[in-house]
Design a protein around this motif. Sequence first.
Motif, PDB file in Angstrom:
ATOM      1  N   ASP A 117      -2.029  11.722   7.071  1.00  0.00           N
ATOM      2  CA  ASP A 117      -1.083  10.744   6.545  1.00  0.00           C
ATOM      3  C   ASP A 117       0.289  11.362   6.310  1.00  0.00           C
ATOM      4  O   ASP A 117       1.322  10.758   6.608  1.00  0.00           O
ATOM      5  CB  ASP A 117      -1.611  10.159   5.233  1.00  0.00           C
TER       6      ASP A 117
ATOM      7  N   ALA B 154       0.336   4.417  13.262  1.00  0.00           N
ATOM      8  CA  ALA B 154      -0.243   5.762  13.315  1.00  0.00           C
ATOM      9  C   ALA B 154      -0.793   6.042  14.708  1.00  0.00           C
ATOM     10  O   ALA B 154      -1.311   5.151  15.395  1.00  0.00           O
ATOM     11  CB  ALA B 154      -1.351   5.897  12.277  1.00  0.00           C
TER      12      ALA B 154
ATOM     13  N   HIS C 233       0.719  -0.587   5.241  1.00  0.00           N
ATOM     14  CA  HIS C 233       0.176  -1.286   6.413  1.00  0.00           C
ATOM     15  C   HIS C 233       0.945  -0.915   7.676  1.00  0.00           C
ATOM     16  O   HIS C 233       0.345  -0.693   8.740  1.00  0.00           O
ATOM     17  CB  HIS C 233       0.250  -2.799   6.191  1.00  0.00           C
TER      18      HIS C 233
ATOM     19  N   LYS D 118      -8.327   8.957   9.356  1.00  0.00           N
ATOM     20  CA  LYS D 118      -7.466   9.028   8.181  1.00  0.00           C
ATOM     21  C   LYS D 118      -7.820  10.218   7.315  1.00  0.00           C
ATOM     22  O   LYS D 118      -8.983  10.459   7.017  1.00  0.00           O
ATOM     23  CB  LYS D 118      -7.589   7.752   7.347  1.00  0.00           C
TER      24      LYS D 118
ATOM     25  N   PRO E 252      -5.133   5.749  14.115  1.00  0.00           N
ATOM     26  CA  PRO E 252      -5.365   4.947  12.902  1.00  0.00           C
ATOM     27  C   PRO E 252      -6.786   5.026  12.367  1.00  0.00           C
ATOM     28  O   PRO E 252      -7.014   4.739  11.192  1.00  0.00           O
ATOM     29  CB  PRO E 252      -5.027   3.521  13.360  1.00  0.00           C
TER      30      PRO E 252
ATOM     31  N   ARG F 204      -0.052   2.540   8.818  1.00  0.00           N
ATOM     32  CA  ARG F 204      -1.368   2.575   9.448  1.00  0.00           C
ATOM     33  C   ARG F 204      -1.326   1.969  10.848  1.00  0.00           C
ATOM     34  O   ARG F 204      -1.974   2.465  11.775  1.00  0.00           O
ATOM     35  CB  ARG F 204      -2.358   1.810   8.564  1.00  0.00           C
TER      36      ARG F 204
END
Length: 300
Positions: free
Chosen positions: A88, A77, A71, A83, A80, A74
């Motif tokens: 990642d 990021a 979490h 993905k 976000p 994310r």
Amino acid sequence: EPFGARQGLAEAPAGDEAPLRPVALGFELLGPGRISPFNLPKQGGDLVLRELFEALLSQFRDFQQKRVFAHEVRVKASRPLQKSDSRDALELCEGLRRGIYRSIVWVPPSSLRALREVLSRRRHFVRLRTSQVNAVKRVLRSVGRSGLLGSMQRASNWEKLLEKLEGEPRLQQFVRCHQAMWLCAQEQIESLEGALKELTEPWKETVGRLKTVPGVGPIIACTTLAVIFDPHRFASAKKVASYAGLIPSTNQSGTRDVHGHITRRGSNELRSMLCEAAHHSSRSSHPLNPYFSRICAKRG
């Protein structure tokens, strides 16, 4: 045969500096002691892959695992809503390089995970054993024979109960069914407790020190060891209490400061075991009984 060849890993070229690129598993070793981030699976059949990852990475002396909550990755990021596996990996690599992740998860060693699993299996059979005792109590109460109930913690107590029910074959049959289940659960518990002694042998001194605390027995000591393990992970004893969910909940705003029941966060097993140990202080012979009495007088 190269390690992992049957799992679809690419064979590493000769030489210490040659990169190993098991791209099928989603991570990449860049050389001795260096690795790019990847995700470890946690559930279902992926546990086999997880063991494979750890076995492979244990061959590198300078390798150190770091795990963060998905979490937080994310949330922090840069994109976000876009993905992908490659993105990642880049986000993890950049976040670890900059040190922006706060929720670094402690990784227990494999021996400690084995200890936790044995304790979990023992709890299962303890609950099963208790359920058989409660079922017999319900059967006897339903026919008005609750006066026959006593302690059912030993096999001899079950035999005495069956002797008292000689004139009632129907009740005897019910009790024998629950007795068979109780004996089976008891046998498994004794077997698992023997396994606990073997698993805790490397930490025999630590377990013995924990058992010196009044009210703490071998099972409570093993549970504490399995959950806490390294006390240096916590800044203070209050942090340990918070980790076990034993601190009061707080609702503070402005001049309003209200404290409620305990948070009940963290390990349910550790919290229940510590509460069980604390109940022993209600005895007058317990060294912590004066403190227990003051708390009872204060809280009611």
